[in-house]
Design an enzyme around this catalytic site. Sequence first.
Site, PDB file in Angstrom:
ATOM      1  N   CYS A   1       1.717  -0.475   2.288  1.00 52.31           N
ATOM      2  CA  CYS A   1       1.987  -0.571   3.720  1.00 52.31           C
ATOM      3  C   CYS A   1       3.480  -0.834   3.903  1.00 52.31           C
ATOM      4  O   CYS A   1       4.243  -0.906   2.947  1.00 52.31           O
ATOM      5  CB  CYS A   1       1.178  -1.693   4.349  1.00 52.31           C
ATOM      6  SG  CYS A   1      -0.618  -1.472   4.224  1.00 52.31           S
TER       7      CYS A   1
ATOM      8  N   ASN B   1       2.197  -6.469   3.366  1.00 51.69           N
ATOM      9  CA  ASN B   1       2.242  -5.268   2.531  1.00 51.69           C
ATOM     10  C   ASN B   1       1.795  -5.640   1.134  1.00 51.69           C
ATOM     11  O   ASN B   1       2.386  -6.521   0.504  1.00 51.69           O
ATOM     12  CB  ASN B   1       3.668  -4.695   2.500  1.00 51.69           C
ATOM     13  CG  ASN B   1       3.858  -3.630   1.429  1.00 51.69           C
ATOM     14  OD1 ASN B   1       2.927  -2.899   1.108  1.00 51.69           O
ATOM     15  ND2 ASN B   1       5.050  -3.554   0.869  1.00 51.69           N
TER      16      ASN B   1
END
Length: 518
Positions: free
Chosen positions: A2, A77
């Site tokens: 991400c 992330n």
Amino acid sequence: MCGFAGVMCDNRELLSSQLIERMTDAISHRGPDSSGYWSDFGAGVALGHRRLSVVELTAAGDQPMQLKTGRYVIVFNGEIYNHLEIRKELPSENWVGFSDTETLLTAIENWGVRKAVQRCTGMFAFALWDLKEKQLVLARDRMGEKPLYYGWTKHLGEDCFLFGSELRALSVHKSFSAKIDRTALSLYMQHCYVPAPHCIYEGFKKLLPGHLLTIKMGSRRPNVEKYWSLPEVASFAKRGFSEQNVETVVDQLEQVLFKSVSDQMIADVSVGAFLSGGVDSSTIVALMQAQSTKPVQTFTIGFEHDSYNEADHARQVAAHLGTAHTELYITPQEALEAIPALPVIYSEPFADSSQIPTYLVSKLAKQNVTVALSGDGGDELFAGYNRYLATRRHWKVINKLPMQARAALSAAVLSISPDNWDKITNPVNFLMSNMSQIKGFGAKMHKSAIALNSESIEALYRNLLLKWDAEKVIVGSTNQETYFQENWNKLDGFTDIEKMMVADSIGYLPDDILVKVD
């Protein structure tokens, strides 16, 4: 994978949803599945996120994420591999979904940031806004698998704190100024990558692996603290290792590797592996196949030149293990055609030549899987680099010579330019085939001369790793020390090779290898 980006600033214009959207759109390749934005103009903070769905594919995993209690907002992330184990220790009445982000945020609410990240096993970088304390927390995983940049900018007299997964996200903010940092440039020429905490742009840094950064609204001074230290862990482990026999350690290692691979196979999407045929990737794939009910999908890039080609080894390993193997042979022209894409992929200068096959094998794997495991990190953990033994062997030889004699010999070699040294080998090369010619003889002579002048084995290892002498190629530059050199002398009781392994694990691994595969 991400990506996220954020801004902390008093100026509402610099926090606008349009700016945050531009920042996250710039890294949409990191998260093509969904996007989200959150801001608090009163507090002066805005967060944005791009998501690649791996665990919890529904909207319950979308970010920025805020629990019902509402104290924290997070953009995350990475992946927490042990998040299901952590969930069992947390209150269960308020769960919304099954994402590891929700697990992490709940752990932070119950235990605090430091304890929560210490309990997490995984790869991650995140930004957390604390609405109660009006402070921002940035965190990066122990080994530095996931990137995190931050820094101060100024726009029309307004201070602005930018942070995010890639420099590309920060560069589209209107306050960003792209002025090259000369120290970082020097380090790049020395190593072919920019080592943390340095960044190629002035005013910006990379958060070091195993560190937390906390900054309160209204403050210009972030507090950066270490929550995990590889040298400390290695020292502790070395003491424990000496008390056990080899058979016990081997059994424990197999159990640890088996569980690690098992945890990283947990996903709501397809998982495969890169397979080169070497010890590291073959071990990972073997452990994957041992606990998979169907053939693991493996991927290899092959090259026409035998000296670069590993596809034959990979094919034999895949056949032995019974994987669903895919290989793709790349021509020199196809490799060259991949190069223009690389500056788009890497937002800092990066010159590891193996980024080309890494990009190509990733592109190949993406046709079939979303997640791929690899054997990166094995060389540092298990002394897989030939340079470890070579450094020790070279040091035993040159250390027998008096320092004055070495310095004089080094100066004599350096007094002849690399071009003139090359002229010595030209007649020999003329009579040899292209594959047998002596390439870069002058550069190698100069590198050997610099190594000869090393005052210690640590200096010898550092000199052998240097790609360029920054003082000679950058005007007004000097060769710079890095984070791993600062830790070398802290490793009391370690052998020289063990010190090299630790140094690479906190330098070369996160700043080169993990950058490449991220």
